[in-house]
Design an enzyme around this catalytic site. Structure first.
Site, PDB file in Angstrom:
ATOM      1  N   TRP A   1      -4.829   8.661  -0.634  1.00  0.00           N
ATOM      2  CA  TRP A   1      -5.271   7.386  -0.797  1.00  0.00           C
ATOM      3  C   TRP A   1      -5.843   7.176  -1.817  1.00  0.00           C
ATOM      4  O   TRP A   1      -5.700   5.777  -2.696  1.00  0.00           O
ATOM      5  CB  TRP A   1      -5.995   6.052   0.699  1.00  0.00           C
TER       6      TRP A   1
ATOM      7  N   TYR B   1      -1.174  14.229  -0.328  1.00  0.00           N
ATOM      8  CA  TYR B   1      -1.167  13.062   0.121  1.00  0.00           C
ATOM      9  C   TYR B   1      -2.591  12.625   0.610  1.00  0.00           C
ATOM     10  O   TYR B   1      -3.680  13.359   0.835  1.00  0.00           O
ATOM     11  CB  TYR B   1      -0.586  13.289   1.737  1.00  0.00           C
TER      12      TYR B   1
HETATM   13  N1  LIG Z   1     -11.394  -1.521   7.845  1.00  0.00           N
HETATM   14  C1  LIG Z   1     -10.364   0.006   7.542  1.00  0.00           C
HETATM   15  N2  LIG Z   1      -8.877  -0.750   7.725  1.00  0.00           N
HETATM   16  C2  LIG Z   1      -7.913  -0.003   7.663  1.00  0.00           C
HETATM   17  C3  LIG Z   1      -7.828   1.458   7.387  1.00  0.00           C
HETATM   18  C4  LIG Z   1      -8.754   1.577   7.521  1.00  0.00           C
HETATM   19  O1  LIG Z   1      -9.646   2.974   6.769  1.00  0.00           O
HETATM   20  N3  LIG Z   1     -10.519   0.901   6.904  1.00  0.00           N
HETATM   21  N4  LIG Z   1      -6.881   2.044   6.769  1.00  0.00           N
HETATM   22  C5  LIG Z   1      -5.369   1.268   6.690  1.00  0.00           C
HETATM   23  C6  LIG Z   1      -4.345   1.943   6.998  1.00  0.00           C
HETATM   24  S1  LIG Z   1      -4.358   3.462   6.165  1.00  0.00           S
HETATM   25  C7  LIG Z   1      -2.619   2.100   7.739  1.00  0.00           C
HETATM   26  S2  LIG Z   1      -2.229   2.621   7.837  1.00  0.00           S
HETATM   27  C8  LIG Z   1      -3.528   0.546   8.351  1.00  0.00           C
HETATM   28  C9  LIG Z   1      -2.999   0.663  10.057  1.00  0.00           C
HETATM   29  O2  LIG Z   1      -2.774   0.164  10.482  1.00  0.00           O
HETATM   30  P1  LIG Z   1      -2.672   0.640  12.161  1.00  0.00           P
HETATM   31  O3  LIG Z   1      -1.519   1.248  12.178  1.00  0.00           O
HETATM   32  O4  LIG Z   1      -2.137  -0.719  12.702  1.00  0.00           O
HETATM   33  O5  LIG Z   1      -4.194   0.518  12.672  1.00  0.00           O
HETATM   34  P2  LIG Z   1      -5.207   1.059  13.899  1.00  0.00           P
HETATM   35  O6  LIG Z   1      -6.356   1.275  14.192  1.00  0.00           O
HETATM   36  O7  LIG Z   1      -4.294   2.483  14.113  1.00  0.00           O
HETATM   37  O8  LIG Z   1      -4.008   0.957  15.368  1.00  0.00           O
HETATM   38  C10 LIG Z   1      -4.300  -0.843  15.604  1.00  0.00           C
HETATM   39  C11 LIG Z   1      -4.886  -1.407  17.230  1.00  0.00           C
HETATM   40  O9  LIG Z   1      -3.379  -0.074  17.837  1.00  0.00           O
HETATM   41  C12 LIG Z   1      -3.798  -0.381  19.712  1.00  0.00           C
HETATM   42  N5  LIG Z   1      -3.093   1.020  19.945  1.00  0.00           N
HETATM   43  C13 LIG Z   1      -2.696   2.016  19.797  1.00  0.00           C
HETATM   44  N6  LIG Z   1      -2.244   2.473  20.231  1.00  0.00           N
HETATM   45  C14 LIG Z   1      -1.460   2.242  21.237  1.00  0.00           C
HETATM   46  C15 LIG Z   1      -0.593   1.808  21.480  1.00  0.00           C
HETATM   47  O10 LIG Z   1       0.172   3.085  22.251  1.00  0.00           O
HETATM   48  N7  LIG Z   1       0.408   0.729  22.850  1.00  0.00           N
HETATM   49  C16 LIG Z   1      -0.442  -0.280  21.705  1.00  0.00           C
HETATM   50  N8  LIG Z   1       0.126  -1.630  22.291  1.00  0.00           N
HETATM   51  N9  LIG Z   1      -1.528  -0.558  21.342  1.00  0.00           N
HETATM   52  C17 LIG Z   1      -2.453   0.591  20.178  1.00  0.00           C
HETATM   53  C18 LIG Z   1      -5.132  -0.213  19.413  1.00  0.00           C
HETATM   54  O11 LIG Z   1      -5.720  -0.197  19.682  1.00  0.00           O
HETATM   55  C19 LIG Z   1      -5.379  -0.122  17.795  1.00  0.00           C
HETATM   56  O12 LIG Z   1      -7.052  -0.411  17.357  1.00  0.00           O
HETATM   57  O13 LIG Z   1      -4.804   0.225   8.882  1.00  0.00           O
HETATM   58  C20 LIG Z   1      -5.445  -0.027   6.866  1.00  0.00           C
HETATM   59  N10 LIG Z   1      -6.319  -0.951   7.425  1.00  0.00           N
HETATM   60  N1  LIG Z   2      -6.012  10.524  14.976  1.00  0.00           N
HETATM   61  C1  LIG Z   2      -5.715   9.623  13.465  1.00  0.00           C
HETATM   62  N2  LIG Z   2      -5.742  10.434  12.028  1.00  0.00           N
HETATM   63  C2  LIG Z   2      -4.712   9.506  11.430  1.00  0.00           C
HETATM   64  C3  LIG Z   2      -4.790   8.543  11.326  1.00  0.00           C
HETATM   65  C4  LIG Z   2      -5.673   7.437  13.110  1.00  0.00           C
HETATM   66  O1  LIG Z   2      -4.903   6.439  12.999  1.00  0.00           O
HETATM   67  N3  LIG Z   2      -5.835   8.910  13.512  1.00  0.00           N
HETATM   68  N4  LIG Z   2      -4.326   7.728  10.598  1.00  0.00           N
HETATM   69  C5  LIG Z   2      -4.227   8.456   9.279  1.00  0.00           C
HETATM   70  C6  LIG Z   2      -3.796   7.463   8.448  1.00  0.00           C
HETATM   71  S1  LIG Z   2      -2.378   6.425   8.722  1.00  0.00           S
HETATM   72  C7  LIG Z   2      -4.191   8.286   7.101  1.00  0.00           C
HETATM   73  S2  LIG Z   2      -3.242   7.133   5.707  1.00  0.00           S
HETATM   74  C8  LIG Z   2      -4.329   8.809   7.163  1.00  0.00           C
HETATM   75  C9  LIG Z   2      -5.397   8.610   5.609  1.00  0.00           C
HETATM   76  O2  LIG Z   2      -5.675   9.869   5.328  1.00  0.00           O
HETATM   77  P1  LIG Z   2      -6.565  11.006   3.377  1.00  0.00           P
HETATM   78  O3  LIG Z   2      -6.446   9.280   2.440  1.00  0.00           O
HETATM   79  O4  LIG Z   2      -6.667  11.849   3.028  1.00  0.00           O
HETATM   80  O5  LIG Z   2      -8.297   9.511   3.760  1.00  0.00           O
HETATM   81  P2  LIG Z   2      -8.880   9.558   2.280  1.00  0.00           P
HETATM   82  O6  LIG Z   2     -10.777   8.592   2.870  1.00  0.00           O
HETATM   83  O7  LIG Z   2      -8.348   7.668   2.062  1.00  0.00           O
HETATM   84  O8  LIG Z   2      -9.189  10.587   0.867  1.00  0.00           O
HETATM   85  C10 LIG Z   2      -8.880  10.179  -0.125  1.00  0.00           C
HETATM   86  C11 LIG Z   2      -9.682  11.018  -0.734  1.00  0.00           C
HETATM   87  O9  LIG Z   2      -9.386  10.557  -1.679  1.00  0.00           O
HETATM   88  C12 LIG Z   2     -11.242  10.892  -2.729  1.00  0.00           C
HETATM   89  N5  LIG Z   2     -10.758  10.397  -4.361  1.00  0.00           N
HETATM   90  C13 LIG Z   2     -11.344   8.551  -4.260  1.00  0.00           C
HETATM   91  N6  LIG Z   2     -10.214   7.795  -5.122  1.00  0.00           N
HETATM   92  C14 LIG Z   2     -10.288   9.914  -5.247  1.00  0.00           C
HETATM   93  C15 LIG Z   2      -9.755   9.786  -7.179  1.00  0.00           C
HETATM   94  O10 LIG Z   2     -10.060   8.632  -8.475  1.00  0.00           O
HETATM   95  N7  LIG Z   2      -9.708  10.897  -7.658  1.00  0.00           N
HETATM   96  C16 LIG Z   2     -10.270  12.286  -6.749  1.00  0.00           C
HETATM   97  N8  LIG Z   2      -9.695  13.413  -7.308  1.00  0.00           N
HETATM   98  N9  LIG Z   2     -10.186  11.626  -5.737  1.00  0.00           N
HETATM   99  C17 LIG Z   2     -10.396  10.942  -5.227  1.00  0.00           C
HETATM  100  C18 LIG Z   2     -11.979  10.489  -1.849  1.00  0.00           C
HETATM  101  O11 LIG Z   2     -13.207  10.369  -2.523  1.00  0.00           O
HETATM  102  C19 LIG Z   2     -11.774  11.130  -0.262  1.00  0.00           C
HETATM  103  O12 LIG Z   2     -11.844  11.700   0.210  1.00  0.00           O
HETATM  104  O13 LIG Z   2      -4.780   9.670   7.789  1.00  0.00           O
HETATM  105  C20 LIG Z   2      -4.906   9.580   9.054  1.00  0.00           C
HETATM  106  N10 LIG Z   2      -5.048  10.364  10.062  1.00  0.00           N
HETATM  107 MO   LIG Z   3      -1.820   5.027   6.669  1.00  0.00          MO
END
Ligand SMILES: Nc1nc2c(c(=O)[nH]1)N[C@H]1C(S)=C(S)[C@@H](COP(=O)(O)OP(=O)(O)OC[C@H]3O[C@@H](n4cnc5c(=O)[nH]c(N)nc54)[C@H](O)[C@@H]3O)O[C@H]1N2
Ligand SMILES: Nc1nc2c(c(=O)[nH]1)N[C@H]1C(S)=C(S)[C@@H](COP(=O)(O)OP(=O)(O)OC[C@H]3O[C@@H](n4cnc5c(=O)[nH]c(N)nc54)[C@H](O)[C@@H]3O)O[C@H]1N2
Ligand SMILES: [Mo]
Length: 768
Positions: free
Chosen positions: A110, A108
């Site tokens: 991105w 899993y």
């Molecule tokens: N710049 C940037 N953008 C991203 C990502 C990133 O890594 N960097 N990741 C992307 C990914 S993979 C995803 S899945 C999305 C995630 O999108 P979200 O899941 O919405 O992202 P978060 O930033 O975890 O949470 C948004 C807000 O929810 C609030 N929150 C936390 N717990 C609670 C709760 O119990 N109740 C309420 N009401 N609010 C709460 C927190 O204050 C938090 O800032 O974002 C995407 N966008």
């Molecule tokens: N505490 C906490 N934990 C969370 C979350 C949270 O809200 N709170 N959010 C969760 C969510 S929504 C998500 S989506 C996950 C995200 O978790 P991940 O998707 O595992 O996070 P990334 O850092 O995007 O990891 C992608 C990796 O792929 C590598 N990569 C990029 N391009 C390539 C390529 O072309 N080839 C290869 N071989 N590698 C490559 C990058 O260098 C990086 O190390 O984290 C989750 N974890």
């Molecule tokens: Mo995510």
């Protein structure tokens, strides 16, 4: 050849200028380009880049017997020939001895944008050719919603497949109630690529045309200041209680839309008996809710009445369901929207994920763009994605998932490419224990991430700027010729070439490649996409023209439509694919699973860890580990933008000034965050935008244990997953619960060990 080149990334499309450190410029016309692009060239040849294939020293000398030393051992640089032969030998050994059901290829993550070099697609294709693998299902992003919503409306509409789009919110939605806010930082990205960052502009337009916003979140900063939102600083994990209080007010005041319930909804009476307290003696009044969610009852009642009077969009951020019982806020939001009776109308109803990614709320495109074919997987076994540590620790142990009784496979080999479990998985000390179980771990990445450091065989790959690819952003009218602008760093190779060489050692080369090289595939994916688009009336240039132009723009054909509009109009002719054909506020099917932690209707189930728990003492704070402003998860943490945000090299954590004062913490101090699961160092920031009782620490600081490979080690850099709890949302979805964690915070006054996350691990002399 044209002299203008472009690249597409999860965080935007850029014009590129070739060079040792290529320069990137945001695409002309992008209304809100992301700064993340600025980091891209700074990480191309930095100290964290992996220069050549590496094998863990203990693995070379003692094989799998040495697996307890994973993470602690130095690495030995080896040739590509040695590394690919070793990987082929291990896969052959494991599948020959134990079968393919012991190979975990879930992998899993991105990865990167680009249709061809999407490494999970390549790895899955390769492993399928080699007899299959155990996969993972659902996402870390929204596992609980993915599993729950289909029970309610028969599809993932309103979560992923289709949202009421921005053009129908703007000018129609009078009241936008955003549980979890509308965090613009998160709209910098979309999985697979962004053409234009349009969400901030949509939100401004909504505001300008009269939409009023309510930000229900522990962080005021989850809504842009320009939106003049009302801020309701809800206690994290209590939104379901708040929504129940709103629902009770609607019922008590006679504001429920009875006609809509009668024609479009199934099982409201079963839910209402719970809501009004007939089943458990507890009416879920606004006063009852106020106690749990930390708001006052009058505010809740007033909001419910406002919601009934106005065209209201109920929006739930994905964060709410990445929490203990994460199914419930989703189910309850749909229930509340059903009671308001505005589902299917422009600007009304519900949506799960607005502003969680740039793409959400775009008008959905029906063109199915080509992706690398993966063949079929002969192995049926799977796990819910976040259960990876449980799987590795408990082979053979039963678990439930969405009505199925399953058991964890006995994994001997883990292959991870394009993801970073030592970033994304909750409870990293538990993951470290779990990670010692398999015999072999193979990792492909470009950088020494924590996952690469915990591998046996490390295969260094190229990045997007170092290869050719086809960029297509979902639901946006742009295709990008991602032409190579930099030479591969040191010995890095394309993932495709790495896997092709391993396949060759296993006599699978031709099946894996179908005789195509990189440019053959890029051309093939473009040509087949072009044909699909043509069938939808979209005219794209031929490949050579496209490759020269660098960009192909077109008109999107689809009309904006509210979610469930047809069903609203005619619930018989357009019955939903649910058992009843209606919105299932009560689901007989889910009730039939018999899960105490997820019954047949939305209900309040207190989290096991939250500020309202009776074991919670005043020294504890709720950890909001949200998505980072300065990077994408762990990606680009080593880049200039993320590094500039650190405090003494540590990830910043933001406290309410009163909580900081109570602990003697000042702005800029180094602070130790801890709980029974682990501890890390962060740099303190203070802000009134963070509600009392909360500490906000973004995800993604590269895990940097003081004593690598040792359980219980202090993380020097500020990775929140050393603190979070690893358990499933419920027996239904088994999603991750990152947002349900309590911690303690204290000033760190000991000598400060340096951050070494971006330095390579200890290397022995190269093997000749
Ligand atoms: N710049 C940037 N953008 C991203 C990502 C990133 O890594 N960097 N990741 C992307 C990914 S993979 C995803 S899945 C999305 C995630 O999108 P979200 O899941 O919405 O992202 P978060 O930033 O975890 O949470 C948004 C807000 O929810 C609030 N929150 C936390 N717990 C609670 C709760 O119990 N109740 C309420 N009401 N609010 C709460 C927190 O204050 C938090 O800032 O974002 C995407 N966008
Ligand atoms: N505490 C906490 N934990 C969370 C979350 C949270 O809200 N709170 N959010 C969760 C969510 S929504 C998500 S989506 C996950 C995200 O978790 P991940 O998707 O595992 O996070 P990334 O850092 O995007 O990891 C992608 C990796 O792929 C590598 N990569 C990029 N391009 C390539 C390529 O072309 N080839 C290869 N071989 N590698 C490559 C990058 O260098 C990086 O190390 O984290 C989750 N974890
Ligand atoms: Mo995510």
């Amino acid at each position: 050849m044209a002299d203008t080149t472009y690249t597409m990334a999860h965080w935007g499309t850029f014009r590129t200028e070739a060079g040792r450190q290529p320069r990137l410029h945001p695409l002309a016309g992008d209304p809100a380009p992301s700064d993340l692009g600025l980091s891209m060239s700074s990480v191309l040849s930095d100290s964290a880049r992996i220069t050549q294939p590496m094998v863990r020293a203990g693995f070379l000398s003692d094989g799998p017997e040495s697996r307890v030393r994973r993470g602690a051992d130095p690495f030995v640089p080896v040739t590509w020939s040695t590394a690919t032969r070793l990987a082929a030998r291990e896969l052959d050994r494991v599948r020959g001895t134990y079968g393919n059901r012991t190979v975990f290829g879930g992998s899993y993550g991105w990865a990167s944008a680009g249709r061809f070099h999407h490494v999970q697609s390549q790895l899955h294709r390769f492993l399928n050719v080699a007899g299959g693998y155990v996969r993972s299902v659902n996402t870390h992003s929204h596992a609980a919603a993915e599993v729950t919503i289909p029970h309610l409306i028969g599809s993932t509409g309103g979560m992923g497949a289709h949202h009421t789009p921005w053009p129908l919110i703007c000018g129609h939605t009078e009241l936008f109630v955003a549980f979890g806010g509308l965090s613009e930082k998160n709209t910098q990205v979309s999985a697979g690529g962004v053409a234009e960052h349009t969400v901030p502009r949509w939100l401004e337009q909504c505001h300008a045309t009269g939409t009023r916003f309510v930000n229900v979140s522990p962080l005021r900063s989850d809504m842009a200041p320009g939106l003049d939102a009302d801020w309701l600083p809800v206690r994290p994990g209590s939104d379901t209680a708040l929504m129940l209080g709103l629902a009770h007010t609607l019922e008590a005041d006679g504001l429920t839309d009875r006609a809509f319930l009668a024609s479009h909804v199934c099982g409201f009476d079963r839910f209402a008996a719970y809501l009004m307290g007939q089943t458990d003696g507890i009416p879920k009044t606004a006063d009852w809710a106020a106690e749990l969610c930390g708001l006052d009852a009058e505010t809740i009642r007033a909001l419910a009445r406002r919601m009934a009077k106005k065209r209201t969009m109920i929006s739930v951020a994905w964060s709410l369901q990445r929490a203990d019982h994460g199914e419930q806020p989703i189910w309850m939001a749909v229930t509340l929207a059903a009671m308001l009776g505005q589902i299917g109308l422009p600007g009304g109803g519900f949506g799960v994920g607005y502003a969680c990614a740039n793409r959400v709320g775009n008008v959905k495109s029906t063109v199915a763009w080509s992706a690398l074919p993966q063949f079929t997987n002969p192995v049926a076994d799977f796990i819910p994605v976040a259960r990876v540590a449980d799987m590795l620790l408990n082979p053979g142990t039963p678990f439930t998932y969405n009505g199925q009784d399953l058991s964890y496979p006995d994994i001997r080999l883990v292959w991870w490419a394009g993801g970073n479990p030592f970033h994304h998985q909750q409870d990293l000390n538990k993951l470290l224990r779990a990670w010692r179980c398999p015999e072999t771990v193979i990792v492909q990445d470009a950088w020494w991430t924590a996952t690469a450091r915990h591998a046996d065989i490390v295969l260094p790959c190229t990045t997007s700027l170092e290869r050719n690819d086809l960029g297509i952003a979902k639901d946006e009218p742009l295709l990008v010729a991602m032409r190579q602008v930099a030479q591969p760093h040191s010995q890095a190779r394309n993932d495709y070439d790495i896997l092709a060489e391993i396949a060759a050692h296993m006599d699978l080369h031709d099946t894996f490649t179908e005789g195509r090289d990189e440019m053959d595939w890029v051309r093939h994916l473009y040509d087949t996409s072009r044909a699909t688009a043509a069938a939808k009336g979209i005219d794209l240039p031929d490949f050579d023209q496209f490759w020269q132009d660098g960009l192909a723009r077109f008109e999107l054909q689809e009309e904006p439509r509210p979610l469930l509009a047809d069903f609203r109009r005619d619930p018989v002719a357009h019955a939903l694919p649910t058992p009843s054909g209606r919105i299932e506020v009560f689901s007989e099917r889910v009730a039939g699973f018999g899960y105490a932690d997820c019954p047949g209707h939305a209900c309040w189930l207190p989290p096991r860890e939250w500020l309202g728990h009776n074991t919670c003492t005043p020294d504890m704070l709720h950890l909001v580990s949200n998505q980072p402003m300065t990077r994408l998860h762990g990606q680009l943490d080593n880049g200039t933008v993320s590094r500039a945000s650190k405090i003494a090299g540590r990830e910043p954590a933001t406290f309410n000034p009163a909580d900081a004062a109570a602990r003697g913490i000042s702005e800029g101090d180094i602070v130790r965050l801890s709980n029974a699961r682990g501890a890390c160092l962060v740099g303190a920031r203070l802000s009134q935008d963070v509600a009392k009782g909360i500490v906000q620490l973004a995800t993604g600081a590269w895990f940097n244990p003081e004593h690598p490979g040792q359980e219980g080690s202090l993380d020097l850099h500020g990775n929140p997953n050393i603190l979070t709890r690893d358990a499933g949302t419920s027996q239904l979805a088994q999603g991750p619960i990152a947002h349900s964690a309590l911690i303690r915070a204290e000033r760190f006054t000991e000598p400060l060990p340096p951050v070494t996350a971006f330095d390579p691990p200890a290397l022995l002399p190269p093997q000749s």
